[in-house]
Design an enzyme around this catalytic site. Structure first.
Site, PDB file in Angstrom:
ATOM      1  N   PHE C 122      -6.471   3.448  -4.305  1.00 22.55           N
ATOM      2  CA  PHE C 122      -5.877   4.161  -5.420  1.00 22.55           C
ATOM      3  C   PHE C 122      -5.820   3.217  -6.614  1.00 22.55           C
ATOM      4  CE2 PHE C 122      -2.253   5.622  -7.928  1.00 22.55           C
ATOM      5  CZ  PHE C 122      -2.488   6.989  -7.988  1.00 22.55           C
ATOM      6  N   GLU C 363       3.533  -1.110  -6.618  1.00 21.45           N
ATOM      7  CA  GLU C 363       3.922   0.305  -6.544  1.00 21.45           C
ATOM      8  C   GLU C 363       5.245   0.539  -7.284  1.00 21.45           C
ATOM      9  OE1 GLU C 363       3.178   2.718  -3.199  1.00 21.45           O
ATOM     10  OE2 GLU C 363       1.397   1.607  -2.604  1.00 21.45           O
TER      11      GLU C 363
END
Lengths: 393, 260, 385
Positions: C122, C363
């Site tokens: 990602f 993240e």
């Protein structure tokens, strides 16, 4: 065949439980019960003073007769050279044959095996030499068929072979085809003269337990023996024997498997079995690079490099160097064990060495139990000193 | 390709000792496991199936608790498993064991390849593979370290003392494999789920319609008459002093022995 | 602690633990030292079906949820979080397809991710866009039935190793964050290349690279969701993957606690094992309390997600912030328990401390996530008024 407990006679004294070598008896509601796995060794029956243990005797069809006489040794060769284990087995076989007052014969398969006549010097009365170009290599199917044929024809009572890759692969097939017993990797062979039985002792459970095995109802009694377990006698050049050349007639025998190629493994050049001094390393070396230290010691002493199992498992050194139960059995004049704790599996492969030196920092390491001379200390200090002193001489 | 893998359940350690007081095997706290050498046989069978299609059947002769090990085999990729278990099979030597396995393999139907481990962890004989081949009348190769090619037959590498042989083996056949052949996988989640519910038939002597004189102790040619602990006498001497002194002492002893 | 796991969940945990102990532990020091991507281990995870647990059955998965993923990540991370993050990053990549992909996109990609044949990744972060994700510069310009990508993504986990990348790029520069869209890009697409592998402080077994797009043409069918949804997709997907990072942190902390306890039991000072010293006991006790509290929070959040809750931004952020702060404290104190030995690379403990640090950063940094939590708090209170 079966074992039964007579519940009326059993009073739950537990005598039998203590003697069962396999721990298969237990007390349930004050009566003895037998778990799965009984070998019917009768130890419990002997211990029971109430005759409560019934062992239905196997019908022992003894196919043993006077027709089976003589001790045979399969003399393995590769590229025309007879392996050392054949001479070791002949030396031991001579002893067995003398006890039995029987003949000792060597059986050799190959083509142009010049050394075959030397087998008599190690004690063989007869040498059956099967000489043919098609069995120059190890043609397993042909070997099996021919060996079975010879056994059926000459009926030896005992057949011994080396527990080499070859022996371990084709002897079981011979035994199965003859429906007789075979005991693998024996370390002791004796004769029970009364019954003309071969008492075959071998390590089991990785060398933690020894078992003595007999083959009472079938002939021949067959056993494989690891190289270097028995000592080779000095050959008696004067000793005379008969070399009987046999043809190999293909007849209906075909080889189903085909040998296409052979790739020599260069690291396998280490002939640990044939060297006088072995310097061996174990887990205590800590890492692959540290084998250089032992290599230096080996070079100074003209020794070969050995290893216990952990360094091989760790990939520090190739398998061909491994000494022990799953590696090679060695018997050099001098064995130097550095950083080897001495697990039974390792001891099984080297404890018959003439002199054993152990260098280990753990004073309780089992290796010291077999060592002729022990040094409790840091191998990284002791070995360099040893090298320095030896170089200085 | 129909592949049969022969497995044995063995004690998880060979560190068994004989109790000097009672002269019996001390078995407490020892768990049973899949014979480590057989794990390579199973893995190779599963890999061959993945390469060529077919089925892998795991079989084992042993007591009822060996079922647990066969479930493990299913979690590791075997399609099905059969347990050969009967009181009559007890006390079998390698001859009787290979006879029993051979009858079971015949009952399984058409089989192309039978794979065994090189030896067991407890008995260490390495004889069941070759004896089984003989009982089934099939060609046999021991110590296989690589399966190179499979067409009509197989091209294999066999480990011998001096290196490797390349061998052509027609199928059906029996092989035993060494640990160099692969790294056995760990179970899969789908395998574990399958193993939990898989039926594991138990074949008794009756179901195998077997010659009772050839199984178990009765069918065994060899018999264990004695078990004992290996004797070890300490013949040694621990060299004392500082390292420098120990080494000096050692070299003089080796000199006396005529070695250096 | 009893976490009321189902039989299936226990199986996942036990299998992941087995793989960690038998296949990862013996290699972790070497993987860390050599910064080597753990392909052999990844193949083992694949053959053990662990990549299937976060994928529904209709796409060849086993249909587990966030909790199953957390259990697996925690166990792997207990041995080596460099391996664990490689695994978890594939789940993150898959999640975007799972949540926003068309049926066709799911059918085409998910089975390969489930089998472990392909790893996913990602890609959002860029040199100018870290916490300020709206500042991305990569563009996707529409052209002849597709898009042309230009720009560079930074710090992408599984970069160079993954087969399938979810990439956030601007389709409309004028609209800023609302002009971003998500695309699926395959590894071998012309115009798509990778930068050098980053040399990291921790999680060194994992691969972190730049993704470089130079006139990289992709077909229209590779658009994920609709144009302009890029940021929504990124935020939602990260919400759902944060418990995975939290589980990674719990695993690291658990591993450090166990190592420190073992060490304290065998290290002798003043003629006694140091675990008999109260100062050490209290350190270990605090570590144990924190690890258990973090685990309880992570599992609860994972269960909340699995129950189908819509808004989980706040909960996911809490789990990630709390667990990663715990991991940092626990590993730092574990090194302290080890003393000098803890600072030496012969022991695994300093690696755990290095590995823990990243969980506070990626993240969403813990600072940004605290902002998120605070803003949710504020919104909720104002709604209640």
């Amino acid at each position: 065949m079966g074992i039964l407990i007579d519940l009326d006679k059993c009073n739950g004294c537990g005598n039998c439980i203590e003697v069962c070598p396999f721990g298969l008896l237990e007390l349930v509601d004050d009566k003895v019960q037998v778990k799965e796995g009984c070998n019917f060794c009768r130890a419990c029956q002997e211990a029971c003073t109430y005759d409560a243990i019934l062992i239905e005797a196997a019908v022992e069809e003894v196919e043993v007769s006077d027709l089976h006489r003589g001790v045979w040794v399969f003399a393995e060769q590769r590229n025309g050279k007879i392996k050392g284990v054949a001479y070791e087995l002949l030396s031991k076989g001579r002893e067995l044959a003398d006890t039995l007052n029987a003949e000792l014969s060597a059986v050799c398969f190959g083509h142009n095996v010049a050394e075959a006549s030397e087998l008599t010097g190690y004690g063989a009365d007869k040498v059956y030499l099967v000489d043919a170009p098609i069995i120059k290599g190890f043609e397993e199917d042909l070997y099996t068929a021919k060996f079975v044929e010879l056994i059926c024809q000459y009926r030896p009572e005992i057949v011994l072979a080396g527990a080499t890759p070859m022996g371990r692969s084709f002897m079981p097939r011979v035994a199965a085809r003859l429906r007789t017993g075979l005991t693998a990797d024996c370390t002791g062979l004796e004769i029970d003269l009364g019954r003309r039985l071969l008492l075959q002792t071998r390590p089991t459970f990785g060398g933690n337990i020894m078992a003595t095995i007999i083959c009472s109802s079938k002939r021949p009694q067959m056993a494989t023996v690891r190289p270097r377990v028995f000592k080779k006698n000095t050959p008696d050049k004067e000793r005379k024997g008969q070399v009987i050349k046999l043809d190999f007639e293909r007849g209906g025998i075909t080889s189903k498997i085909k040998l296409l190629d052979f790739i020599e493994d260069l690291t396998e050049r280490v002939k640990l079995e044939d060297t006088d001094i072995i310097v061996s390393g174990g887990r205590g070396l800590g890492k692959a690079e540290n084998f250089h230290l032992l290599e230096e010691l080996a070079n100074v002493m003209g020794a070969a490099l050995g290893s216990s199992r952990p360094p091989v498992d760790e990939g520090w050194i190739p398998y061909s160097h491994q000494v022990g139960q799953t590696g090679k059995t060695v018997c050099p004049k001098l064995y130097i064990a550095c950083g080897i704790s001495g697990a039974v599996q390792h001891l099984a492969g080297m404890q018959t060495s003439e002199i054993i030196i152990a260098i280990n920092d753990d004073p309780n390491a089992p290796i010291f139990e077999v060592a002729t001379y022990g040094i409790v200390g840091d191998l990284f200090k002791v070995v360099p000193m040893l090298i320095a002193r030896l170089k200085g001489r | 390709m129909n592949i049969v893998v022969c497995l044995k359940q063995v004690p998880g350690t060979t560190e068994v000792k004989i109790d000097p007081q009672t002269n019996t095997l001390i078995r407490e706290g020892i768990l049973n496991i899949l014979n480590p050498f057989d794990a390579y046989a199973l893995e190779e069978g599963v890999r061959l199936k993945e390469r060529c299609g077919g089925r892998v059947t795991a079989i084992s002769m042993g007591p009822p608790q060996a079922e647990e090990m066969l479930r493990e085999a299913i979690s590791l990729g075997a399609d099905e498993a059969v347990l050969l278990s009967d009181k009559a099979f007890a006390g079998a030597d390698t001859l009787a064991t290979s006879y029993t396995l051979a009858r079971a393999i015949e009952k399984l139907g058409q089989t192309d390849l039978i794979i065994c481990g090189r030896q067991t962890f407890d008995g260490d004989t390495g004889q069941v593979g070759p004896e089984l081949a003989e009982m089934l009348g099939l060609p046999f190769v021991a110590y296989v370290s690589k399966i190179e090619d499979i067409n009509k037959g197989m091209h294999l590498q066999r480990m011998v003392e001096e290196g490797h042989e390349i061998i052509e083996l027609p199928l059906p056949a029996v092989i035993t494999v060494v640990k160099e052949i692969n790294v056995p996988r760990l179970p899969s989640l789908r395998g574990l789920a399958k193993a939990k519910s898989a039926p594991i038939p138990v074949w008794t002597a009756e179901e195998l319609a077997i010659d009772m004189d050839k199984v178990g102790l009765k069918g065994s040619a060899t018999r264990v008459v004695k078990v004992f602990s290996p004797q070890r006498v300490n013949r040694g001497e621990i060299l004392q002093g500082e390292p420098e002194e120990q080494v000096k002492n050692l070299i003089s002893k080796l000199g006396d022995a005529g070695i250096v | 602690m009893e976490y009321f796991l189902t039989e299936e969940q226990k199986t996942v945990r036990d299998l992941a633990r087995k793989i960690a102990e038998e296949r990862i532990l013996p290699l972790r020091a070497e993987l860390d030292e050599r910064e080597e991507f753990p392909w052999d281990i990844i193949r083992q995870l694949a053959s053990s079906d662990l990549f299937r647990i976060f994928i529904p059955e209709e796409y060849e998965g086993l249909g587990g949820g966030c909790l199953e993923l957390c259990l697996a990540v925690e166990e792997l991370s207990r041995a080596c979080s460099g391996v664990a993050i490689t695994y978890a990053a594939s789940a993150l990549g898959a999640l975007s397809i799972l949540e926003y992909g068309t049926e066709e996109q799911k059918r085409r990609r998910l089975p390969d991710i489930a089998s472990g044949k392909s790893l996913a990744a990602f890609a959002l972060t860029e040199a100018t866009a870290g916490s300020d994700a709206g500042a991305i510069k990569t563009t996707a310009t529409e052209k002849e039935g597709g898009y042309v990508l230009n720009g560079t993504k930074q710090f992408i986990t599984n970069g160079g190793e993954a087969e399938i990348y979810t990439v956030i790029a601007l389709t409309d520069k004028e609209r800023g964050a609302r002009g971003a869209s998500a695309f699926l890009v395959e590894k071998d697409t012309p115009g798509f290349s990778f930068g050098e592998k980053e040399k990291k402080m921790g999680i060194r077994a994992s691969s972190t690279r730049e993704l470089i797009f130079r006139n990289c043409f992709i077909l229209k069918e590779n658009l994920l969701g609709k144009e302009g949804m890029g940021f929504i997709i990124a935020l939602r997907v990260l919400d759902r993957s944060r418990p995975g990072v939290a589980a990674q942190a719990v695993g690291i902390a658990q591993g450090a606690l166990e190592a420190a306890t073992d060490y304290a039991r065998q290290r002798i000072q003043f003629e006694h094992p140091i675990i008999s010293i109260q100062a050490v006991q209290h350190m270990l006790a605090d570590m144990a309390i924190e690890v258990e509290a973090a685990r309880a929070l992570v599992y609860s959040v994972a269960r909340t997600i699995d129950s189908g809750a819509k808004s989980i931004t706040e909960e996911a952020a809490m789990a990630k912030v709390f667990a990663s702060d715990v991991a940092m404290r626990v590993t730092t104190n574990a090194v302290q328990v080890f003393g000098g030995a803890g600072y030496i690379r012969d022991y695994p403990i300093e690696k755990m401390m290095r590995d823990a640090k990243i969980t506070q950063i990626y993240e969403g940094t813990n600072q940004v996530l605290r902002n998120v939590i605070a803003s949710e708090l504020r919104k909720r209170r104002s709604r209640q008024e």
